[in-house]
Design an enzyme around this catalytic site. Structure first.
Site, PDB file in Angstrom:
ATOM      1  N   HIS A 155      10.587  87.255  -8.568  1.00  0.00           N
ATOM      2  CA  HIS A 155       9.618  86.403  -9.286  1.00  0.00           C
ATOM      3  C   HIS A 155      10.292  85.580 -10.378  1.00  0.00           C
ATOM      4  O   HIS A 155       9.656  85.190 -11.356  1.00  0.00           O
ATOM      5  CB  HIS A 155       8.489  87.234  -9.908  1.00  0.00           C
ATOM      6  CG  HIS A 155       7.910  88.252  -8.982  1.00  0.00           C
ATOM      7  ND1 HIS A 155       6.806  88.013  -8.189  1.00  0.00           N
ATOM      8  CD2 HIS A 155       8.308  89.517  -8.695  1.00  0.00           C
ATOM      9  CE1 HIS A 155       6.539  89.090  -7.473  1.00  0.00           C
ATOM     10  NE2 HIS A 155       7.443  90.022  -7.745  1.00  0.00           N
ATOM     11  N   SER A 276      23.936  60.561 -17.849  1.00  0.00           N
ATOM     12  CA  SER A 276      22.685  59.857 -18.121  1.00  0.00           C
ATOM     13  C   SER A 276      23.001  58.519 -18.764  1.00  0.00           C
ATOM     14  O   SER A 276      23.928  58.414 -19.566  1.00  0.00           O
ATOM     15  CB  SER A 276      21.825  60.699 -19.074  1.00  0.00           C
ATOM     16  OG  SER A 276      20.916  59.870 -19.773  1.00  0.00           O
ATOM     17  N   LYS A 282      24.359  64.393 -21.556  1.00  0.00           N
ATOM     18  CA  LYS A 282      23.899  64.940 -20.285  1.00  0.00           C
ATOM     19  C   LYS A 282      24.995  65.067 -19.234  1.00  0.00           C
ATOM     20  O   LYS A 282      25.883  64.241 -19.125  1.00  0.00           O
ATOM     21  CB  LYS A 282      22.776  64.063 -19.690  1.00  0.00           C
ATOM     22  CG  LYS A 282      21.477  64.103 -20.437  1.00  0.00           C
ATOM     23  CD  LYS A 282      20.827  65.486 -20.489  1.00  0.00           C
ATOM     24  CE  LYS A 282      20.340  65.953 -19.149  1.00  0.00           C
ATOM     25  NZ  LYS A 282      19.150  65.180 -18.728  1.00  0.00           N
ATOM     26  N   GLU A 289      20.445  68.490  -6.550  1.00  0.00           N
ATOM     27  CA  GLU A 289      19.063  67.973  -6.579  1.00  0.00           C
ATOM     28  C   GLU A 289      18.772  67.118  -5.346  1.00  0.00           C
ATOM     29  O   GLU A 289      17.707  67.204  -4.742  1.00  0.00           O
ATOM     30  CB  GLU A 289      18.838  67.147  -7.843  1.00  0.00           C
ATOM     31  CG  GLU A 289      18.743  67.979  -9.104  1.00  0.00           C
ATOM     32  CD  GLU A 289      18.664  67.097 -10.343  1.00  0.00           C
ATOM     33  OE1 GLU A 289      17.605  67.088 -10.973  1.00  0.00           O
ATOM     34  OE2 GLU A 289      19.649  66.420 -10.673  1.00  0.00           O
ATOM     35  N   TYR A 316       9.179  60.210  32.032  1.00  0.00           N
ATOM     36  CA  TYR A 316       9.566  59.404  30.868  1.00  0.00           C
ATOM     37  C   TYR A 316       8.395  58.574  30.350  1.00  0.00           C
ATOM     38  O   TYR A 316       7.612  58.017  31.110  1.00  0.00           O
ATOM     39  CB  TYR A 316      10.730  58.461  31.220  1.00  0.00           C
ATOM     40  CG  TYR A 316      11.165  57.615  30.033  1.00  0.00           C
ATOM     41  CD1 TYR A 316      12.034  58.140  29.094  1.00  0.00           C
ATOM     42  CD2 TYR A 316      10.662  56.332  29.829  1.00  0.00           C
ATOM     43  CE1 TYR A 316      12.409  57.391  27.978  1.00  0.00           C
ATOM     44  CE2 TYR A 316      11.027  55.583  28.718  1.00  0.00           C
ATOM     45  CZ  TYR A 316      11.901  56.118  27.796  1.00  0.00           C
ATOM     46  OH  TYR A 316      12.264  55.384  26.689  1.00  0.00           O
ATOM     47  N   GLN A 321      11.646  57.262  23.015  1.00  0.00           N
ATOM     48  CA  GLN A 321      12.652  56.510  22.271  1.00  0.00           C
ATOM     49  C   GLN A 321      12.624  56.898  20.781  1.00  0.00           C
ATOM     50  O   GLN A 321      13.606  56.712  20.067  1.00  0.00           O
ATOM     51  CB  GLN A 321      12.391  55.011  22.448  1.00  0.00           C
ATOM     52  CG  GLN A 321      13.380  54.106  21.750  1.00  0.00           C
ATOM     53  CD  GLN A 321      13.262  52.664  22.224  1.00  0.00           C
ATOM     54  OE1 GLN A 321      13.664  52.318  23.323  1.00  0.00           O
ATOM     55  NE2 GLN A 321      12.674  51.814  21.395  1.00  0.00           N
TER      56      GLN A 321
HETATM   57  N1  ARG Z   1      15.937  52.891  24.816  1.00  0.00           N
HETATM   58  C1  ARG Z   1      15.285  53.813  25.702  1.00  0.00           C
HETATM   59  C2  ARG Z   1      15.096  55.146  24.994  1.00  0.00           C
HETATM   60  O1  ARG Z   1      15.726  55.328  24.027  1.00  0.00           O
HETATM   61  C3  ARG Z   1      16.104  54.017  26.918  1.00  0.00           C
HETATM   62  C4  ARG Z   1      15.326  54.379  28.122  1.00  0.00           C
HETATM   63  C5  ARG Z   1      14.419  53.253  28.480  1.00  0.00           C
HETATM   64  N2  ARG Z   1      13.797  53.421  29.747  1.00  0.00           N
HETATM   65  C6  ARG Z   1      12.823  52.637  30.144  1.00  0.00           C
HETATM   66  N3  ARG Z   1      12.363  52.818  31.307  1.00  0.00           N
HETATM   67  N4  ARG Z   1      12.309  51.748  29.343  1.00  0.00           N
HETATM   68  O2  ARG Z   1      14.325  55.975  25.390  1.00  0.00           O
END
Ligand code: ARG
Length: 458
Positions: A155, A276, A282, A289, A316, A321
Site C-alpha cells: 500500500h 527545468s 531541478k 516518466e 481478407y 491493413q
Molecule cells: N496494403 C494491404 C494490407 O496491408 C495489402 C493487401 C491488400 N490486398 C487487397 N486485396 N487489397 O492489408
C-alpha cells in the site's frame, strides 16, 4: 494506369487513393517484401511455372532493387497504394514486362501476410535482445548492492525491510516471463502463409514447402483462409509488448519515487535526466516518466487490433491493413524503452549513506517483534495486538520500537527480555527471512545464482 485497372473506366478519386493507400507506413516492409518475392520467384522457376531465365532475371532485378531501396535511392509513389505494388512497378521499370510474371500464383493477401510474419519475427528477436540487456543491467545493479537495505512496501506504506537487490531481482524474473512470451510468439510466427493466394490456394503447381525452407519457416499454414486472415501473431506481439511496457511502467514509477528527495534512494546519472527551463535546481526523471506514459499507447494498440479483428468475416478484408501502424509503433516504442531503462539502471547511483538512516524512525520491524513474542509462546493474534499497542505508545512518545525502554516493553508483555533489541535491528530483520525466495542475503545469493542460470545472464 493501376496494376488492377483493367475493369475500371474511371480514375480513382484522389481522396479515396489517399485513404486506402498504405505506402506511408508499409514502406518499412520493403526488405521483407523483396525477400519474400525472391523466394517466390525461385520456387516458380524450380517448379517450371516460369522459365529458369525468367526466374534469374526477376531475382537479379529484385536484388539490385533491394540495394537501391536500402541506399535510399528509390521513391515510393502514393499512386501505387502499397509496398507490394510499388515494388512490382519499380521492378517492371528495371527489367520490363517479365516482372509481371512474379505475381503468378500469388495475391497481395498472402504476400502481406508473409511480409508481416517476417517483420514480426525480426521484431520479436530484437525485443528479446533488448529484454536481455535490461535483465543484465538489473542483475549487475543487484549484485553490486547486496548489502543495501531499503524499506519494502505494501500500500506504499512501510512494511518490512528488504534488500535493494531483492527488489531489483523481482524485475529480472518478470522480464524472464516476458522472454518466455517472446519465445512462444516466435513459435506462433513460425508458419508460412504464402501460397494461399487471395483466399483459396492457386491453380499452379507451387511448392510451398520450398518457399518455407528458403525463408526459414518450419511449418506451413494448412488452410488458405486461415493463412490470409490470421492476425493472432500480431495480437500476441502486441500483448507481449504491452506486458513488457507494463513492467517497465511499474519500474518507471518506482524510479520516479526513488529519485525524489522524499525517498532519496537513487540519483539518476546526469545524462539520463533533464532539467527545468525555470527552476534551476531541478533534475527530472523524464525518461522513466515517458516510458510510463508511452505504455498507454502500446496497450491501446492491443485493444485497437482486437476491435479491428473481432467482427471480420473470413477471409481478407481491407480492415486488416489497420494491423500495421499499431504493430510498428509498439515495436518502435518498446525497444528504446528497454534500452533506455537498461541505461538508466546501470548509470544510477544508489545513495547508500542516505539509505543507512532510512530506518531511524520507522516501524518496519514490528512483525519481527510479534514473531519474537510467538517464539516465547504467545499466540500470534495476541502478539499482534501487544505490538500494535506498543507501536501506538511509541508514536505518542515520538520514537520507534527500539526507542522504548525494556521496562516499558515488559509492562506490555512479561516474556520480553533484553535480547529483544537484537531482533529489531533492520539488518537482523532482513537476515531472519531465509525462506526460499525470501530477502535474507543467503536467500538472495541463491536467487542470484538461480537467476543467472534461468535467465542466461553472463
Ligand atoms: N496494403 C494491404 C494490407 O496491408 C495489402 C493487401 C491488400 N490486398 C487487397 N486485396 N487489397 O492489408
Amino acid at each position: 494506369m493501376k496494376l488492377w485497372g483493367g475493369r475500371f473506366q474511371e480514375d480513382i478519386d484522389a481522396l479515396v487513393l489517399q485513404y486506402t493507400s498504405s505506402i506511408s507506413f508499409d514502406a518499412r516492409l520493403a526488405p521483407y517484401d523483396v525477400a519474400g518475392s525472391i523466394a517466390h520467384a525461385r520456387m516458380l522457376a524450380e517448379c517450371g511455372i516460369i522459365s529458369a531465365a525468367e526466374g534469374r532475371q526477376i531475382i537479379e532485378g529484385l536484388e539490385s532493387l533491394a540495394s537501391e531501396i536500402a541506399a535510399g535511392d528509390v521513391t515510393f509513389r502514393l499512386d501505387d497504394e502499397d509496398i507490394h505494388m510499388n515494388i512490382e512497378r519499380l521492378l517492371t521499370e528495371r527489367i520490363g514486362p517479365v516482372a509481371g510474371k512474379l505475381h503468378t500464383g500469388r495475391s497481395r493477401n498472402d504476400q502481406v501476410a508473409l511480409d508481416m510474419h517476417l517483420f514480426a519475427r525480426d521484431a520479436a528477436n530484437d525485443i528479446l535482445d533488448a529484454v536481455k540487456e535490461l535483465q543484465g543491467a538489473l542483475f549487475a545493479k543487484a549484485e553490486q548492492n547486496l548489502d543495501v537495505i531499503v524499506p519494502g512496501f505494501t500500500h506504499l506504506q512501510r512494511a518490512q525491510p528488504i534488500l535493494f537487490a531483492h527488489h531489483l531481482l523481482a524485475y529480472v524474473w518478470m522480464l524472464d516471463r516476458d522472454k518466455a512470451r517472446l519465445v512462444h510468439l516466435l513459435q506462433q510466427i513460425d508458419r508460412m502463409p504464402l501460397g494461399a493466394g487471395a483466399l483459396a490456394g492457386t491453380t499452379f503447381p507451387i511448392d510451398r514447402q520450398m518457399v518455407a525452407s528458403e525463408l526459414a519457416f518450419s511449418r506451413l499454414y494448412e488452410n488458405s483462409l486461415d493463412a490470409v486472415s490470421d492476425r493472432d501473431y500480431i495480437l500476441e506481439l502486441l500483448f507481449t509488448t504491452a506486458t513488457i511496457m507494463t513492467h517497465l511502467s511499474r519500474l518507471s514509477e518506482e524510479l520516479v519515487l526513488w529519485s525524489s528527495e522524499e525517498f532519496g534512494w537513487v540519483e539518476l546519472a546526469d545524462r539520463y535526466a533533464t532539467g527545468s527551463s525555470m527552476m534551476p535546481q531541478k533534475k527530472n526523471p523524464d525518461v522513466p516518466e515517458l516510458i510510463r506514459g508511452k505504455s498507454g499507447r502500446v496497450i491501446g494498440h492491443l485493444m485497437g487490433l482486437f476491435t479491428v479483428v473481432k467482427g471480420l468475416p473470413l477471409a481478407y478484408n481491407k480492415d486488416l491493413q489497420e494491423d500495421k501502424e499499431g504493430a510498428f509503433d509498439a515495436v518502435d516504442t518498446v525497444i528504446p524503452a528497454l534500452k533506455l531503462m537498461a541505461g538508466t539502471i546501470s548509470t544510477m547511483e544508489v545513495r547508500r549513506q542516505r539509505l543507512a538512516t532510512a530506518f531511524a524512525r520507522d516501524f518496519s520491524n514490528a512483525t519481527d517483534l510479534a514473531d519474537y513474542l510467538v517464539r516465547k509462546g504467545i499466540p500470534f493474534r495476541e502478539a499482534h495486538a501487544i505490538v500494535g499497542e506498543l507501536v501506538q505508545l511509541a508514536i505518542s512518545k515520538g520514537t520507534n520500537l527500539t526507542g522504548l525502554s525494556l521496562d516499558t516493553l515488559q509492562a506490555k508483555s512479561s516474556v520480553i527480555e533484553e535480547d529483544v533489541f537484537t531482533v529489531l535491528d533492520p539488518q537482523v530483520v532482513v537476515e531472519a527471512r531465509q525462506s526460499r525466495g525470501g530477502t535474507a542475503s543467503s536467500a538472495v545469493k541463491l536467487q542470484l545464482a538461480l537467476a543467472r542460470e534461468a535467465c542466461g545472464i553472463e
